[in-house]
Write a protein that holds these residues in place. Structure first.
Motif, mmCIF file in Angstrom:
data_model
loop_
_atom_site.group_PDB
_atom_site.id
_atom_site.type_symbol
_atom_site.label_atom_id
_atom_site.label_comp_id
_atom_site.label_asym_id
_atom_site.label_seq_id
_atom_site.Cartn_x
_atom_site.Cartn_y
_atom_site.Cartn_z
ATOM 1 N N GLU A 53 0.789 -1.225 0.000
ATOM 2 C CA GLU A 53 0.000 0.000 0.000
ATOM 3 C C GLU A 53 0.825 1.281 0.000
ATOM 4 O O GLU A 53 0.327 2.324 -0.403
ATOM 5 C CB GLU A 53 -0.944 0.007 1.207
ATOM 6 N N ALA A 54 2.079 1.211 0.488
ATOM 7 C CA ALA A 54 2.828 2.454 0.665
ATOM 8 C C ALA A 54 4.252 2.434 0.131
ATOM 9 O O ALA A 54 4.909 3.469 0.106
ATOM 10 C CB ALA A 54 2.857 2.804 2.160
ATOM 11 N N GLY A 55 4.752 1.259 -0.244
ATOM 12 C CA GLY A 55 6.106 1.198 -0.771
ATOM 13 C C GLY A 55 7.200 1.330 0.277
ATOM 14 O O GLY A 55 8.344 1.633 -0.062
ATOM 15 N N VAL A 56 6.861 1.131 1.542
ATOM 16 C CA VAL A 56 7.866 1.134 2.618
ATOM 17 C C VAL A 56 7.754 -0.170 3.378
ATOM 18 O O VAL A 56 6.717 -0.837 3.346
ATOM 19 C CB VAL A 56 7.689 2.328 3.592
ATOM 20 N N ASN A 57 8.824 -0.532 4.077
ATOM 21 C CA ASN A 57 8.752 -1.719 4.917
ATOM 22 C C ASN A 57 8.452 -1.309 6.360
ATOM 23 O O ASN A 57 8.411 -0.117 6.680
ATOM 24 C CB ASN A 57 10.033 -2.560 4.792
ATOM 25 N N LYS A 127 3.656 11.787 4.005
ATOM 26 C CA LYS A 127 3.657 10.366 3.634
ATOM 27 C C LYS A 127 3.203 9.520 4.817
ATOM 28 O O LYS A 127 2.379 8.605 4.657
ATOM 29 C CB LYS A 127 5.046 9.939 3.154
ATOM 30 N N LEU A 128 3.727 9.812 5.992
ATOM 31 C CA LEU A 128 3.333 9.055 7.183
ATOM 32 C C LEU A 128 1.838 9.213 7.448
ATOM 33 O O LEU A 128 1.145 8.232 7.746
ATOM 34 C CB LEU A 128 4.148 9.516 8.396
ATOM 35 N N GLU A 129 1.330 10.426 7.332
ATOM 36 C CA GLU A 129 -0.100 10.659 7.534
ATOM 37 C C GLU A 129 -0.935 9.929 6.485
ATOM 38 O O GLU A 129 -2.055 9.495 6.763
ATOM 39 C CB GLU A 129 -0.402 12.160 7.524
#
Length: 180
Positions: A53-57, A127-129
């Motif tokens: 969903e976000a492209g981060v781990n 991005k975090l939000e």
């Protein structure tokens, strides 16, 4: 001594005197194996959701979240590594990826020699939000909503007790000459 997985195929020369080993009971073994399954399946499930969903781990998410809670959204890397539960090397690689995305900046700490700090940028906060709601939904789906309020409290207490023991072991290892 019970003849179950706690004693199978363990050579005497590895364990020494087998009679002095406090083997797990069948119930303890069942619960231990359940914990191991949890530890092996929950982190990859959380990681998959964030990547999809976000492209981060998960680690990068915790780095962003840790910075978002810090004064001025800034932390010294060594403090951030402890907060995110990762080594400085792993953190450095994550920070590099987050810098490339424009979500974090790294700079030398003014007046502190070689110490380096990371700061969450406005884009990183945005991005975090953006990704936090999906992460919270997954936390609820996989953990919080599966437990009664009493079970969740007990899980938190158990997790803190185990974490306290493992963190004490990690701190002790860092005090040894070849540690950390």
């Amino acid at each position: 001594m019970p003849a179950d997985a706690t004693t199978r195929d363990v050579p005497d020369d590895v364990t020494g005197d087998r009679s002095s080993v406090p083997w797990l009971s069948s119930d303890q073994l069942r619960d231990w194996q359940a914990l191991v399954r949890l530890l092996m399946t929950l982190p990859p499930a959380m990681d998959a959701q964030l990547k999809r969903e976000a492209g981060v781990n998960v680690f990068e998410y915790h780095v962003l979240a840790g910075l978002s809670d810090a004064p001025d959204r800034t932390l010294v890397l060594s403090d951030l590594a402890v907060l995110a539960q990762g080594s400085l090397s792993r953190l450095s690689h994550a920070i590099t990826r987050l810098e490339r995305a424009g979500w974090v900046v790294r700079r030398a700490c003014p007046g502190h020699g070689r110490r380096v700090e990371a700061r969450l940028t406005d884009a990183g906060m945005a991005k975090l939000e953006e990704i936090a709601p999906g992460h919270v939904r997954e936390v609820r789906r996989l953990v919080v909503d599966r437990l009664s309020p009493e079970q969740l409290v007990a899980l938190g207490e158990v997790a803190r007790a185990i974490t306290e023991a493992t963190m004490a072991d990690a701190a002790e290892a860092c005090r040894e000459p070849d540690g950390c």
